[in-house]
Design an enzyme around this catalytic site. Sequence first.
Site, PDB file in Angstrom:
ATOM      1  N   SER A 109      28.868 -17.167 -42.996  1.00  0.00           N
ATOM      2  CA  SER A 109      29.917 -18.047 -43.521  1.00  0.00           C
ATOM      3  C   SER A 109      29.558 -18.907 -44.716  1.00  0.00           C
ATOM      4  CB  SER A 109      30.423 -18.964 -42.415  1.00  0.00           C
ATOM      5  OG  SER A 109      31.336 -18.274 -41.628  1.00  0.00           O
ATOM      6  N   LYS A 152      32.869 -29.651 -45.478  1.00  0.00           N
ATOM      7  CA  LYS A 152      33.571 -28.715 -44.591  1.00  0.00           C
ATOM      8  C   LYS A 152      34.094 -29.466 -43.375  1.00  0.00           C
ATOM      9  CE  LYS A 152      32.877 -24.212 -42.275  1.00  0.00           C
ATOM     10  NZ  LYS A 152      31.943 -23.119 -41.940  1.00  0.00           N
ATOM     11  N   SER A 200      33.546 -18.273 -43.156  1.00  0.00           N
ATOM     12  CA  SER A 200      34.531 -19.265 -42.796  1.00  0.00           C
ATOM     13  C   SER A 200      34.568 -20.483 -43.716  1.00  0.00           C
ATOM     14  CB  SER A 200      34.254 -19.774 -41.381  1.00  0.00           C
ATOM     15  OG  SER A 200      33.011 -20.464 -41.339  1.00  0.00           O
TER      16      SER A 200
HETATM   17  N1  GLN Z   1      32.550 -13.942 -39.979  1.00  0.00           N
HETATM   18  C1  GLN Z   1      31.697 -14.221 -38.878  1.00  0.00           C
HETATM   19  C2  GLN Z   1      32.515 -14.547 -37.660  1.00  0.00           C
HETATM   20  O1  GLN Z   1      33.685 -14.537 -37.770  1.00  0.00           O
HETATM   21  C3  GLN Z   1      30.757 -15.337 -39.216  1.00  0.00           C
HETATM   22  C4  GLN Z   1      31.389 -16.658 -39.244  1.00  0.00           C
HETATM   23  C5  GLN Z   1      30.412 -17.767 -39.515  1.00  0.00           C
HETATM   24  O2  GLN Z   1      29.323 -17.539 -40.031  1.00  0.00           O
HETATM   25  N2  GLN Z   1      30.795 -18.969 -39.113  1.00  0.00           N
HETATM   26  O3  GLN Z   1      32.004 -14.808 -36.623  1.00  0.00           O
END
Ligand code: GLN
Length: 491
Positions: free
Chosen positions: A182, A78, A158
């Site tokens: 995410s 990532k 994400s």
């Molecule tokens: N969807 C959540 C956010 O936008 C979690 C994102 C994540 O876990 N990095 O904050």
Amino acid sequence: MTDLTTLTLADARKGIAAKTFTSLELTDAHLSAMEKARVLNAYILETPEQARVQAKAADAKIAKGEVAPLAGIPLGIKDLFATQGVRTTACSKILGDFKPQYESTVTSQLWRDGAVMLGKLNNDEFAMGSSNETSAFGNVVNPWRREGSDAKLVPGGSSGGSASAVAANLCFGATGTDTGGSIRQPAAFTGIVGIKPTYGRCSRWGIVAFASSLDQAGPFARNVRDTSILMRSMAGHDPKDTTSVDKPVPDYEAAVGKSVKGMRIGIPKEYRIDGMSNEIEQLWTKGADWLKAAGAELVEISLPHTKYALPAYYVVAPAEASSNLARYDGVRYGARVNGKTISEMYENTRAAGFGPEVRRRIMIGTYVLSAGYYDAYYLRAQKVRTLIKKDFEDVFAKGVNAILTPATPSAAFGIGEKGSADPIEMYLNDIFTVTVNMAGLPGIAVPAGKDKQGLPLGLQLIGRPFDEETLFSLGEVIEQAAGHFTPAKWW
Ligand code: GLN
């Protein structure tokens, strides 16, 4: 010859050790699969030269009889993980062409154990999002499609690039990070396995920070065993991260296939949310039945503060993000847009560098931290967080070993379908996952079925602190019952 990219990581490991094929052959097979799959936009940077150097080094060691735990296994990383000398952007324009001078602890442990880096994977900008549509490199496409449709779907976010690449056989496994879901949500959207370890299990050093008290790195793979193998290399104490915990790293793989007889599994009644679809309801019941058939005992539990988790998360996470993102000022990293004064330079750089979702989070974060509102929002959210954590502690104190819930409220949705009019619609994706980050617990998502349009759905298991092993044992039971989920290749 069989397509080497479709092997499991465990079988690839076996084949490499037995010299049935080389790491270079595995690596080349993946590099050519990546070339053909660029329409998915999972990789934002391919690193073929580096991959071949690492693969050859692994092969040379294997020839000498030295077989490291991940010897010669090609992985994707990532873009939130700093990789020395290799562009790392968190998929934000503000980092420009930033090339770190250092390697993140988690990735350096993967290379220590012999893994090969194929490239950097797309993600939501600074990991803010649930669909991988906020990336400065454009959205990622899910390899899954609805039956009879060629509409492009999101892979979740994400860590959308990681999930899409693993599901499409563009690597044997990938790293992800999970601040509110995410890892688990994109794993569920793409029919693969992903685990968010206990807070403190993996070092956060060298990972671009989103919300430091919630962020945790973890692996993705196509099955539970492969995920457990990666987890062992990623976990461990690191003096460079003061929140990393000094506990021995168990052999997670040994937990895969272990009996779950007599385990008590909690079914939290508050997760039966209003308007939950029948499909999700049925999937959840099916999962509970599978665990029961394997000898576990199912008990109804209550986590009374669940309904406050999402609103509290969307105060705590933006607050920490606004503070973490203050460092991108046009001086130290990547992009700079000049101005007449230094303040103007900061403003111009930040206005041009951050995308709309990141700007929204910074505004929310600075608002809830501002002098007049701190007590009403931030402090109160922190108190709610303590109550959420206590809900879990109470349940575990009563002898519950793990908790079973759906991973997401729906299957993957179409690109552009959610959140453009109202961001809350997108935030609701995290309804089942944010509680786990708020409490610092481990959570795994395992594919468990399909919806009526043929898309994969996942179940989540939540564990006691530092008891990832139980999650691997229970996850394996679900996987054995549910089988594997592979998208039909169209790219
Ligand atoms: N969807 C959540 C956010 O936008 C979690 C994102 C994540 O876990 N990095 O904050």
